[in-house]
Design an enzyme around this catalytic site. Structure first.
Site, PDB file in Angstrom:
ATOM      1  N   ASN A   1       0.842  -1.187   0.000  1.00  0.00           N
ATOM      2  CA  ASN A   1       0.000   0.000   0.000  1.00  0.00           C
ATOM      3  C   ASN A   1       0.881   1.242   0.000  1.00  0.00           C
ATOM      4  OD1 ASN A   1      -1.704   2.184   1.490  1.00  0.00           O
ATOM      5  ND2 ASN A   1      -3.161   0.598   0.935  1.00  0.00           N
TER       6      ASN A   1
ATOM      7  N   CYS B   1       3.133 -11.543  11.622  1.00  0.00           N
ATOM      8  CA  CYS B   1       2.586 -12.812  11.114  1.00  0.00           C
ATOM      9  C   CYS B   1       2.742 -13.928  12.144  1.00  0.00           C
ATOM     10  CB  CYS B   1       3.258 -13.189   9.799  1.00  0.00           C
ATOM     11  SG  CYS B   1       2.718 -12.130   8.438  1.00  0.00           S
TER      12      CYS B   1
ATOM     13  N   ALA C   1       0.556   3.853   1.561  1.00  0.00           N
ATOM     14  CA  ALA C   1       0.744   4.338   2.936  1.00  0.00           C
ATOM     15  C   ALA C   1       1.608   3.373   3.771  1.00  0.00           C
ATOM     16  CB  ALA C   1      -0.612   4.552   3.606  1.00  0.00           C
TER      17      ALA C   1
ATOM     18  N   GLU D   1       1.614 -14.435   4.420  1.00  0.00           N
ATOM     19  CA  GLU D   1       1.135 -15.409   5.418  1.00  0.00           C
ATOM     20  C   GLU D   1      -0.239 -15.006   5.944  1.00  0.00           C
ATOM     21  OE1 GLU D   1       4.069 -13.891   5.186  1.00  0.00           O
ATOM     22  OE2 GLU D   1       5.645 -14.937   6.292  1.00  0.00           O
TER      23      GLU D   1
HETATM   24  N1  THU Z   1       6.668  -9.892   3.638  1.00  0.00           N
HETATM   25  C1  THU Z   1       5.821 -10.971   3.602  1.00  0.00           C
HETATM   26  O1  THU Z   1       4.820 -10.968   2.881  1.00  0.00           O
HETATM   27  N2  THU Z   1       6.124 -12.044   4.367  1.00  0.00           N
HETATM   28  C2  THU Z   1       7.274 -12.199   5.096  1.00  0.00           C
HETATM   29  O2  THU Z   1       7.472 -13.243   5.706  1.00  0.00           O
HETATM   30  C3  THU Z   1       8.265 -11.108   5.132  1.00  0.00           C
HETATM   31  C4  THU Z   1       7.824  -9.825   4.510  1.00  0.00           C
HETATM   32  C5  THU Z   1       6.391  -8.768   2.745  1.00  0.00           C
HETATM   33  C6  THU Z   1       5.920  -7.489   3.377  1.00  0.00           C
HETATM   34  C7  THU Z   1       6.322  -6.483   2.314  1.00  0.00           C
HETATM   35  O3  THU Z   1       5.332  -6.432   1.310  1.00  0.00           O
HETATM   36  C8  THU Z   1       7.576  -7.063   1.714  1.00  0.00           C
HETATM   37  O4  THU Z   1       7.562  -8.444   2.034  1.00  0.00           O
HETATM   38  C9  THU Z   1       8.859  -6.434   2.208  1.00  0.00           C
HETATM   39  O5  THU Z   1       8.931  -6.451   3.587  1.00  0.00           O
END
Ligand code: THU
Length: 139
Positions: free
Chosen positions: A45, A91, A47, A55
């Site tokens: 996003n 998460c 923001a 996850e």
């Molecule tokens: N992110 C995840 O989707 N899962 C993880 O286990 C680590 C981080 C995403 C959040 C953000 O969109 C991007 O990875 C960078 O942090």
């Protein structure tokens, strides 16, 4: 379904990641007790704060589709990291809320590295639903 297959599902889920800011796609695949797989990807996003990790997307999607907390068998997560990706703290807290402590978490990367742990070991000493219940009557 074995760990390698569930990780392949997470790779498929990663293809839908919405990452115009980080350009860091993550995929998750959540296996339910009926053998069905729920895909999740990160959704960013402008923001920043409202970003949802892969996850949590998979977990919230499964819950919204009527699957019950504690009814999941395993989750695989994948990102294009040097070693296997590791879930963020937010998460981990959501996993504690919605999954059994001994549920398997499979972590991988796009090179084929893979490791496994459990929800309990991802967040030792977590504050969970039972802690909230036990403190309610004490105020
Ligand atoms: N992110 C995840 O989707 N899962 C993880 O286990 C680590 C981080 C995403 C959040 C953000 O969109 C991007 O990875 C960078 O942090």
């Amino acid at each position: 379904m074995d760990s390698a297959l569930l990780l392949q599902e997470a790779i498929k889920a990663r293809a839908n990641a919405y990452t115009p800011y980080s350009h860091f796609g993550v995929g998750a695949a959540l296996l339910d007790k009926n053998g069905h797989v729920h895909h999740g990807c990160n959704v960013e996003n402008a923001a920043y704060g409202p970003t949802n990790c892969a996850e949590r997307t998979a977990l919230f999607r499964a819950i919204a589709d009527g699957h019950k907390a504690g009814s999941f068998k395993a989750m695989a997560v994948v990102g294009n990291t040097d070693g296997p990706i590791t879930p963020c703290g937010v998460c981990r807290q959501v996993l504690v809320e919605l999954c059994d402590p001994d549920m398997k978490i499979i972590m991988g990367n796009m090179k084929g590295d893979m490791t496994e742990t459990t929800v309990r070991d991802l967040l030792p000493g977590a504050f969970g639903p039972s802690d909230l219940e036990s403190g309610k009557s004490k105020n």
